[in-house]
Design an enzyme around this catalytic site. Sequence first.
Site, short mmCIF file in Angstrom:
data_model
loop_
_atom_site.label_atom_id
_atom_site.label_comp_id
_atom_site.label_asym_id
_atom_site.label_seq_id
_atom_site.Cartn_x
_atom_site.Cartn_y
_atom_site.Cartn_z
N ASP A 103 -33.17 15.15 -43.51
CA ASP A 103 -32.82 13.75 -43.74
C ASP A 103 -33.29 12.95 -42.53
O ASP A 103 -32.50 12.55 -41.67
CB ASP A 103 -31.31 13.62 -43.95
CG ASP A 103 -30.85 14.29 -45.23
OD1 ASP A 103 -31.68 14.41 -46.16
OD2 ASP A 103 -29.68 14.68 -45.31
N LYS A 161 -33.79 21.27 -47.24
CA LYS A 161 -33.53 20.29 -48.28
C LYS A 161 -34.37 19.06 -47.97
O LYS A 161 -34.27 18.47 -46.91
CB LYS A 161 -32.05 19.90 -48.31
CG LYS A 161 -31.74 18.76 -49.26
CD LYS A 161 -30.30 18.32 -49.05
CE LYS A 161 -30.08 16.91 -49.44
NZ LYS A 161 -30.52 15.91 -48.49
N LYS A 171 -31.81 15.63 -55.91
CA LYS A 171 -30.72 15.85 -56.86
C LYS A 171 -31.03 15.01 -58.11
O LYS A 171 -31.12 13.79 -58.03
CB LYS A 171 -29.40 15.43 -56.25
CG LYS A 171 -28.20 15.78 -57.08
CD LYS A 171 -26.91 15.30 -56.40
CE LYS A 171 -26.81 15.85 -55.01
NZ LYS A 171 -26.11 14.98 -54.08
N PHE A 172 -31.21 15.68 -59.24
CA PHE A 172 -31.51 14.97 -60.49
C PHE A 172 -30.22 14.61 -61.22
O PHE A 172 -29.37 15.47 -61.44
CB PHE A 172 -32.37 15.83 -61.42
CG PHE A 172 -33.74 16.14 -60.87
CD1 PHE A 172 -34.60 15.13 -60.49
CD2 PHE A 172 -34.16 17.45 -60.75
CE1 PHE A 172 -35.85 15.42 -60.00
CE2 PHE A 172 -35.41 17.75 -60.27
CZ PHE A 172 -36.27 16.73 -59.89
N PHE A 173 -30.11 13.35 -61.61
CA PHE A 173 -28.99 12.89 -62.42
C PHE A 173 -29.50 11.78 -63.32
O PHE A 173 -29.86 10.70 -62.87
CB PHE A 173 -27.85 12.37 -61.53
CG PHE A 173 -26.70 11.82 -62.32
CD1 PHE A 173 -25.90 12.66 -63.07
CD2 PHE A 173 -26.41 10.46 -62.31
CE1 PHE A 173 -24.83 12.16 -63.81
CE2 PHE A 173 -25.35 9.96 -63.04
CZ PHE A 173 -24.56 10.80 -63.78
N ASP A 174 -29.59 12.09 -64.59
CA ASP A 174 -30.11 11.13 -65.57
C ASP A 174 -29.75 11.66 -66.94
O ASP A 174 -29.04 12.65 -67.06
CB ASP A 174 -31.63 10.99 -65.41
CG ASP A 174 -32.13 9.60 -65.81
OD1 ASP A 174 -31.71 9.12 -66.89
OD2 ASP A 174 -32.92 9.02 -65.07
N VAL A 175 -30.26 11.02 -67.97
CA VAL A 175 -30.02 11.54 -69.32
C VAL A 175 -30.67 12.92 -69.43
O VAL A 175 -31.66 13.21 -68.74
CB VAL A 175 -30.55 10.58 -70.41
CG1 VAL A 175 -29.81 9.26 -70.37
CG2 VAL A 175 -32.03 10.36 -70.27
N THR A 191 -34.57 13.37 -69.68
CA THR A 191 -35.27 12.95 -68.47
C THR A 191 -35.15 14.01 -67.38
O THR A 191 -36.12 14.31 -66.68
CB THR A 191 -34.73 11.60 -67.97
OG1 THR A 191 -34.94 10.62 -69.00
CG2 THR A 191 -35.41 11.15 -66.70
N THR A 202 -17.11 14.53 -54.49
CA THR A 202 -15.90 13.92 -53.97
C THR A 202 -16.28 12.64 -53.24
O THR A 202 -17.13 12.65 -52.37
CB THR A 202 -15.18 14.88 -53.00
OG1 THR A 202 -14.95 16.09 -53.69
CG2 THR A 202 -13.89 14.29 -52.51
#
Length: 114
Positions: free
Chosen positions: A6, A28, A59-63, A66, A110
């Site tokens: 990062d 990462k 980090k993948f977060f979608d429908v 996708t 969290t």
Amino acid sequence: MIVALDLPDTEAARALVIALGDAVMFYKIGLELFMTGGYFELLHWLVRSGQEGHSWILKFFDVPETVRSAVRALAGSGATFATIHGNQAIMEAAVKDKGDLKILAVTVLTILIE
């Protein structure tokens, strides 16, 4: 141990990887480096470095569809892991076309609100 790269740019990330040498096997490569450019060049550099483990990717977060498409596109990149954040449908979609890519799932995050 997984070290999060990062950092503000890929040059700083490469310098850290070189400084850590064989002490670390997994890195990462997160969203910050993705936004600065050079993300996939850094990933390919890590793969070519000859280390056993390479990278833990965005980090993948979608429908679900996708996420499935994103994992399929990433599968041939040389990445070791992809991280998925989501429900059962998203996780099931992620594993459909993953090839050798390993999927790490985050099902609950969290958040502390003050």
